[in-house]
Design an enzyme around this catalytic site. Structure first.
Site, short mmCIF file in Angstrom:
data_model
loop_
_atom_site.label_atom_id
_atom_site.label_comp_id
_atom_site.label_asym_id
_atom_site.label_seq_id
_atom_site.Cartn_x
_atom_site.Cartn_y
_atom_site.Cartn_z
N HIS A 160 -14.63 -35.19 -14.98
CA HIS A 160 -14.60 -35.47 -16.43
C HIS A 160 -14.04 -36.85 -16.77
O HIS A 160 -12.94 -37.00 -17.28
CB HIS A 160 -13.95 -34.36 -17.26
CG HIS A 160 -12.67 -33.75 -16.72
ND1 HIS A 160 -11.59 -34.48 -16.35
CD2 HIS A 160 -12.33 -32.46 -16.54
CE1 HIS A 160 -10.62 -33.66 -15.96
NE2 HIS A 160 -11.05 -32.43 -16.06
N ALA A 195 -7.81 -37.00 -18.30
CA ALA A 195 -6.81 -36.69 -17.27
C ALA A 195 -6.76 -37.75 -16.18
O ALA A 195 -6.68 -37.46 -14.99
CB ALA A 195 -7.04 -35.30 -16.68
N ASP A 205 -17.78 -28.32 -18.57
CA ASP A 205 -16.37 -27.92 -18.45
C ASP A 205 -16.08 -26.76 -19.42
O ASP A 205 -14.97 -26.62 -19.93
CB ASP A 205 -15.44 -29.12 -18.72
CG ASP A 205 -14.01 -28.89 -18.22
OD1 ASP A 205 -13.76 -27.90 -17.52
OD2 ASP A 205 -13.13 -29.71 -18.57
N LEU A 264 -6.36 -30.84 -25.06
CA LEU A 264 -7.72 -30.32 -24.89
C LEU A 264 -7.77 -29.43 -23.66
O LEU A 264 -7.19 -29.76 -22.62
CB LEU A 264 -8.72 -31.47 -24.74
CG LEU A 264 -9.14 -32.19 -26.02
CD1 LEU A 264 -9.97 -33.43 -25.67
CD2 LEU A 264 -9.91 -31.27 -26.96
ZN ZN Z 1 -10.07 -30.67 -15.55
#
Ligand code: ZN
Length: 393
Positions: free
Chosen positions: A224, A228, A282, A315
């Protein structure tokens, strides 16, 4: 047990095939494979027995979507390790054009992860009336707690040999996401490369130089993108900047316009080219369910207007579906479906080594097909030549 005919002929469809897209044509599937296809008028197959003919009414005929990063749907999640839950997920995905997926685990205890992997092993293959379960994507637990996102920080750890090898020995992991900056995790990168498992950098603080090193080691994927991890700066290029400059790294993108701003989506696609970006959802258990409060693991999540958040606002995955992701990224980049279709299928197939049989419309490949109308709605999903979802009459 299939009730579908041996041969299926799709006519009057706009074909999206490598190097030549958007022209009207036809496709013949037989015994689960693409047997023939062509542009223009359909040849006369009337002499062939037991052929079922479908009029695509001008819809786009694409290879079925492949979602490499998806945790759940319809109230279920991979980590529940429930056979009926996984079946329901596979059917929900198929109704949104997904013909193959990797069931994605997350950071949890060793027994919880093993339970999920064992169920995946048991259920691998085509799921009745649903998408094909291609295997597992192990997201965590070998991540960086400083970039945990919604991964449970209490279970984040370094790769310990005995445990990690037990996971790998299940033989179902095709993609493994870890934080590459830890020396303790580097043996696992080597081990995965040796076994042909794609390794992804995820939930990481890896700076530019660390990512270059990781890529040299064999990390070939980014989980993603932008989320992160260290963002792109002009002096500190961060994790994203490194991935942008490394052609061997395929970048996952959650194109829900929440995880990544549309302009950042455009930057990523422009820099990497469409071949370097892989759409993923996701999605978590709330996908397919209305807005409201749900449980993630022991923690509650709140869904509002398509955004999934923990109580502190973090999130926590998405409720995105693949056809909306494809629509969003077309809009964000101003590019056509002809340019971007590979981001929802072929690139994913290549990343996990299944492109010899999946990911594009080519004679001899699996008949994993979808009809997508001009508003990006799924009208038909075919898995291994079998109709598993249809809005056609
Ligand atoms: Zn993740």
């Amino acid at each position: 047990m299939s009730t579908s005919p041996q041969r299926l002929l799709i006519q009057n469809a706009r074909l999206f095939i490598p190097n030549r897209t958007g022209l009207m044509g036809w496709l013949l599937a037989e015994s689960g494979l693409i047997r023939a296809m062509g542009f223009g008028n359909t040849p006369d197959f009337s002499h062939e027995a037991s052929i079922k003919s479908l009029d695509a009414q001008g819809d786009n005929l694409l290879p079925g979507f492949i979602d490499l990063h998806v945790h759940g749907a319809m109230g279920h999640e991979v980590m529940d390790a429930s056979p009926s839950g996984l079946e329901e997920m596979a059917r929900f995905y198929a109704s949104h054009g997904v013909t193959s997926f990797l069931a994605t685990t997350w950071t949890a205890s060793r027994p919880s992860i093993m339970k999920a992997l064992q169920l995946i092993k048991q259920m691998q293959g085509q799921i009745r009336s649903g998408a094909t379960l291609l295997g597992a994507h192990l997201e965590g637990p070998y991540l960086n707690p400083d970039r945990c996102g919604a991964q449970d920080v209490n279970f984040i750890r370094r790769a310990e040999k005995e445990e990690a090898l037990e996971f790998l020995e299940t033989g179902v992991i095709r993609l493994l996401a870890l934080a590459p900056e830890y020396d303790e995790n580097s043996w696992l990168i080597d081990e995965c490369v040796r076994r042909g498992i794609r390794v992804s950098a995820a939930h990481t603080t890896a700076a530019y130089e660390q990512m270059l090193k990781a890529a040299e080691h064999g990390v070939g994927h980014l989980t993603h993108s932008f989320n992160a991890m260290q963002g792109l700066g002009h002096r500190e290029l961060g994790t994203v900047g490194a991935a942008m400059t490394l052609p061997q790294i395929s970048c996952e993108l959650i194109a829900d316009n929440i995880h990544v701003h549309p302009a950042a989506q455009k930057i990523l696609v422009d820099v990497k080219s469409p071949a370097g970006v892989i759409l993923v959802t996701d999605a978590i258990r709330a996908a397919g369910l209305p807005d409201g409060e749900y449980m993630l693991d022991e923690r509650s999540i709140h869904i509002q207007n398509g955004a999934v958040r923990l109580s502190d606002g973090t999130l926590a995955g998405s409720v995105l579906t693949m056809e909306r992701a494809l629509q969003n990224v077309c809009t964000a980049t101003g590019r056509s479906l002809a340019e971007l279709w590979m981001m929802s299928s072929l690139n994913a197939a290549r990343a996990i080594g299944v492109s010899s049989c999946k990911g594009s419309l080519e004679v001899g490949k699996d008949a994993d097909l979808i009809l997508l109308d001009e508003s990006f709605n799924i009208n038909l999903t075919i898995v291994n030549g079998e109709i598993v979802f249809s809005k056609l009459n």
